[in-house]
Structures are given as C-alpha cells and as structure tokens.
Design a protein around this motif. Structure first.
Motif, PDB file in Angstrom:
ATOM      1  N   GLU A 178      -1.211  -6.753  -1.790  1.00 26.99           N
ATOM      2  CA  GLU A 178      -1.346  -5.658  -2.763  1.00 26.99           C
ATOM      3  C   GLU A 178      -2.449  -5.972  -3.768  1.00 26.99           C
ATOM      4  OE1 GLU A 178       2.885  -3.343  -3.375  1.00 26.99           O
ATOM      5  OE2 GLU A 178       2.615  -5.247  -4.431  1.00 26.99           O
ATOM      6  N   GLY A 237      -5.981  -3.895  -4.378  1.00 30.16           N
ATOM      7  CA  GLY A 237      -6.436  -3.418  -5.688  1.00 30.16           C
ATOM      8  C   GLY A 237      -6.301  -1.907  -5.805  1.00 30.16           C
ATOM      9  N   ASP A 238      -7.360  -1.282  -6.302  1.00 25.01           N
ATOM     10  CA  ASP A 238      -7.329   0.175  -6.511  1.00 25.01           C
ATOM     11  C   ASP A 238      -7.921   0.947  -5.345  1.00 25.01           C
ATOM     12  OD1 ASP A 238      -8.082  -0.384  -9.977  1.00 25.01           O
ATOM     13  OD2 ASP A 238      -6.157   0.037  -8.998  1.00 25.01           O
ATOM     14  N   LYS A 239      -8.332   0.219  -4.305  1.00 19.45           N
ATOM     15  CA  LYS A 239      -8.974   0.899  -3.178  1.00 19.45           C
ATOM     16  C   LYS A 239      -7.916   1.674  -2.389  1.00 19.45           C
ATOM     17  CE  LYS A 239     -10.671  -2.849  -1.099  1.00 19.45           C
ATOM     18  NZ  LYS A 239     -10.142  -4.011  -1.840  1.00 19.45           N
ATOM     19  N   PRO A 240      -8.285   2.804  -1.786  1.00 17.08           N
ATOM     20  CA  PRO A 240      -7.304   3.492  -0.944  1.00 17.08           C
ATOM     21  C   PRO A 240      -6.947   2.678   0.300  1.00 17.08           C
ATOM     22  CG  PRO A 240      -9.408   4.670  -0.974  1.00 17.08           C
ATOM     23  CD  PRO A 240      -9.531   3.562  -1.943  1.00 17.08           C
ATOM     24  N   GLU A 300     -13.048   3.194   1.366  1.00 14.99           N
ATOM     25  CA  GLU A 300     -12.672   4.606   1.459  1.00 14.99           C
ATOM     26  C   GLU A 300     -12.057   4.957   2.808  1.00 14.99           C
ATOM     27  OE1 GLU A 300     -12.710   6.746  -1.148  1.00 14.99           O
ATOM     28  OE2 GLU A 300     -13.295   4.920  -2.237  1.00 14.99           O
ATOM     29  N   LYS A 319       3.111  -0.278  -4.094  1.00 10.87           N
ATOM     30  CA  LYS A 319       1.687  -0.084  -3.835  1.00 10.87           C
ATOM     31  C   LYS A 319       1.397  -0.197  -2.338  1.00 10.87           C
ATOM     32  CE  LYS A 319      -2.363  -1.383  -6.303  1.00 10.87           C
ATOM     33  NZ  LYS A 319      -3.129  -2.379  -6.993  1.00 10.87           N
ATOM     34  N   TRP A 365      -0.008   2.608   0.383  1.00 15.51           N
ATOM     35  CA  TRP A 365      -1.096   2.339   1.337  1.00 15.51           C
ATOM     36  C   TRP A 365      -0.651   2.678   2.760  1.00 15.51           C
ATOM     37  CZ3 TRP A 365      -0.532  -1.585   5.089  1.00 15.51           C
ATOM     38  CH2 TRP A 365      -1.661  -1.778   5.906  1.00 15.51           C
ATOM     39  N   ARG A 405      -0.818   6.370   3.280  1.00 15.65           N
ATOM     40  CA  ARG A 405      -2.189   6.840   3.491  1.00 15.65           C
ATOM     41  C   ARG A 405      -2.645   6.538   4.910  1.00 15.65           C
ATOM     42  NH1 ARG A 405      -2.664   4.987  -1.852  1.00 15.65           N
ATOM     43  NH2 ARG A 405      -3.447   2.939  -1.253  1.00 15.65           N
TER      44      ARG A 405
END
Lengths: 232, 218
Positions: free
Chosen positions: B135, B139-142, B147, B180, B184, B187
């Motif tokens: 996690e 980080g904050d990446k999808p 991307e 988190k 992910w 997604r």
C-alpha cells in the motif's frame, strides 16, 4: 555535457550475489565505490537503502537505490548503453538466460548452501540433489550453445549468465577443498567444467576473485558456525 | 506469419492468471489449455522438463517457463500497452516489487490457510504487513504502473482470487486492515482483462474445500 554518475555498491567480499554486481560493473567499465558491509552489524545506510529486505547487494546510482542482484544487473544493462551488453536482444534468448540465472541463484545456490552447512545423512542427500541439479543445468544450457562454445555472448565479454555462473560456482575449487568432494566433475559436467575454467582465466574475473586461502578460511568458518548452530 | 500462442495453465493458479491478464491486455489471441496437475500432459512435461509446472507460454512452438519471466517475454514481443515503464530506474523498481510479491505473497498467503496455531498467527500478521508495505509503495497512484495497469499490478492482483480461502481457513479479515489495497483491487477488477482472467473467489474456495476433503484435512 558531463552527467553526474555516482555509483556505489553496498556488498560483502564473500557474497556471490555481491560478486555478480561487481562483475557486471567491471564488464561495463563503470567506476564505482565498493562499500563493505558487516552483515552482523548492518550500517544505517544499508537499512535506509534496502529497508524491505535489509540485504546486500544494493547498488546506489546518483542517490537512488536498487536491490536484488538480478534486478540490479538488468538495471546496469539498461542504463549504461555503451560497452558490452549483458543480455542479447532476442526476447526468447533473454527468457532462457533469465530462467537459468534464476535456477542458478535459487535452486542451485540453496542446495549448495545446504551441502556446505550440513553433515552426515542430510549432507549426503543434499550432495545427491546437487549433482542432479547440476546435471539438469548442464542438459538445459546445451540448447544455448549450439556450437558447444562456453559463452552465450557473441563477443568475448561476460554476459549475464556468465556473470551469475561465475559468481556462484567460479570458486568451486574452494568448495571442493573444504568439503572434500568434487562438485564440478569434468566427466559428469564437461560443459560446465570447461565454461568455468575459461571464465576463471579471464583477467577481469581473476582481478575480482579474492585469494584462495581467504575463501577457504571463510567457507570453513561458515561451515563450522552452521554445524555448531544446528548441533546446539 | 500468424503467431501461434498456447498457454498451459491451471485455472486456480495465480501465476497462470498473470499471463492471462497480460495476453488480454495486449489483445493476443491464444489457445488456453487447462492441465490436470495429477496427470500432467506430455506437452507440459516436454515444455517444462526442469520444474514440470504451469504456467508455460508456448510461442510458435518455443516454451517460456516461470510466470515473471514469461510476463517480460510477452512485454518484449508484444510492445503495445507496455507493462514495464521505459525509464530504467522505474523498471528496476517494478522488477523489485514483482520479486517481492513472488518471494512473500504466495508463500505467506499459503501459510495462512495451511498451517495452525502459532505458525498460522505469525503468517497472518506477516501477510497483512506485506499488504501494508505494498500500500505504501502504491501511494496515491491508481495503479502500481501509474495511470494504467503495470507489471506489479499484473503479478499481484491474481492473489485477490485466493483472499476468501485465506480468510476462511485463516479466520481473519483483510479488507478492514487494508482499505487502500482493496480500493486498488476494485480498480483492477473494473478492467476486463483482469475480471475475465480471475476466477470467482467462491469457485476457488470450493476447489480448496474439495481438495481438503480429499486429503482428509480438518
């Protein structure tokens, strides 16, 4: 335009995984600083550069760390594009090299370590397994050498598989002296024996190989320590 | 010249799922062959004589073994929708984390449902710790690949199909500890290449229950 290129390698002189990276850097002619780590007393910088595994080797390039020897070797090959290639261009050949490099570093290394750390029946079983795996390796790599020539690189330079093999089994005479067994027998493993012989004769390899007595001493120490720990 | 691609696989294998995802992402047509691992086909034994394991990717008759090696092969042959980034440093990080997944997630995940007592408790804790480490890396990446789906995403997401097995027999819950990570997963599962390559968690659970009954475990 001069580009800053500061390279340091955190490793230990006796580790075959460290040796791999040293050989790769020297093959490519990359200047670097070698930082000898004491694995019983790991430096703050090692722990900072490899917080996940806390192991050597770690390559630090312009402050950015890379860990895991095979990952480092591919990074070196992709970053320094001048000089000899460690991997050929063909994807299938690359896959084969990666497969056998992995086999050397995981399966053969684990079995070899067990042979060094054990005695009696456990060692006998491990030795049998070692010979089987060496035979598998010898048979498997024959496909890579259609002419029977030792190096898989077209030129005389060390390729990735030469480097990994050299690091793991280059000092086989040291293992043979300490253990009293012939690990790389020219009759059982003619291809491997010839390949290692020609690798060990290269000036670059000779330069990076510690003195025989020093390697014998460290292997004796490692073996005695392991035998004592398991007996306790 | 038409490419002939065959995938020797076993439907619950997370390692096989990796290759299914990669081939789907790149739009590569292939023949899927499900192996009976108690009765391995001559083709499997001939294609992977060293380990005799799946998955094996056979491209125009030439076999590539070991899933991470086969993923790199796929990425190098079919260069559309690259899984690895072009920057050498980012590539090294992707390879490092794929290696981490290989070294840790499978073995520790396996221990959560095949061991008991102290060993099982330790495995459960270590498993959650590993997911949390991933996690942080995400980080904050999808996606780990940025991307889009990348190398690490493809090596890791298949283990999600085994989560209900770990949770059922390990008697623990992953989602509350790792929200988190679950976001992910969601997604990833929105991508057809992933959702069509992963079996239902229930199907995997059923397979394990059958296996345990046959082995007389419980």
């Amino acid at each position: 335009m001069a580009e800053e290129n500061v390279v340091s390698l955190h490793g230990t002189w006796a580790s075959p995984f460290s040796k791999c990276v040293e050989l790769a850097l020297k093959t490519k002619g990359i200047p670097f600083e070698f930082v000898e780590e004491d694995l019983r007393n790991k430096s703050p910088s090692l722990l900072k550069y490899n917080p996940v595994h806390k192991k050597v080797p770690v390559l630090v390039h312009n402050g950015k760390p890379i860990a895991e020897s095979l990952v480092i070797l591919e990074y070196i090959d992709e970053t320094w594009k001048t000089g000899p290639k460690l991997l050929l261009e063909d994807p299938y050949k690359r896959a084969q090299v990666r497969f056998w490099a992995g086999y050397l570093q995981q399966h053969l290394f684990v079995t070899m370590s067990l042979v060094c750390k054990s005695d009696g029946e456990v060692q006998e079983k491990a030795i049998k397994e070692l010979f089987e795996k060496l035979k598998t390796f010898e048979e498997g790599i024959k496909d890579l050498f259609p002419d029977g020539a030792p190096s898989i690189d077209c030129s005389n330079n060390l390729g990735l598989l030469d480097i990994v093999l050299c690091s793991q089994f280059g000092p086989h005479k040291v293992q043979e002296e300490v253990l009293g067994i012939t690990t790389i027998d020219p009759e059982k493993n003619p291809l491997l024996f010839t390949w290692l012989k020609s690798l060990n004769e290269l000036p670059l390899v000779k330069e990076l190989t510690p003195p025989h007595e020093k390697l014998v001493a460290v292997l004796h120490f490692f073996r005695n320590y392991a035998l004592k720990s398991s007996a306790a | 010249m038409a490419d002939e691609v065959v995938l020797l696989d076993f439907w619950p294998s997370p390692f096989g799922m990796r290759l299914r995802i990669a081939l789907a992402e790149k739009g590569v047509k292939y023949e899927y062959k499900d192996e009976d691992l108690r009765n391995k086909s001559p083709l499997l034994l001939q294609s992977n004589p060293v380990h005799k394991k799946i998955p094996v990717l056979i491209h125009n008759g030439k076999p590539v073994c070991e899933s991470v090696i086969a993923l790199q092969y796929i990425d190098e042959v079919w260069t559309n929708k690259p899984l690895l980034p072009s920057d050498p440093y980012l590539r090294s990080q992707a390879r490092f984390w794929a290696d981490f997944v290989d070294k840790k997630i499978y073995d520790i995940g396996r221990k959560t449902w095949t061991t008991k007592g102290d060993e099982q408790e330790a495995a459960k804790k270590e498993f959650i710790d590993c997911i949390k480490l991933l996690e942080v890396e995400l980080g904050d990446k999808p996606f780990f690949g940025g991307e889009t789906l990348g190398f690490v995403d493809v090596t890791l997401v298949p283990f999600y199909s085994w989560f209900s097995v770990y949770e059922k027999y390990g008697n623990f819950s992953i989602a509350p500890e790792c929200p988190k990570f679950m976001a992910w997963v969601k997604r990833c599962m929105e991508k057809e290449s992933v959702s069509k390559s992963l079996p239902d968690q229930d199907k995997v659970c059923g397979f394990v229950a059958e296996m345990r009954k046959k082995l007389g475990v419980e």
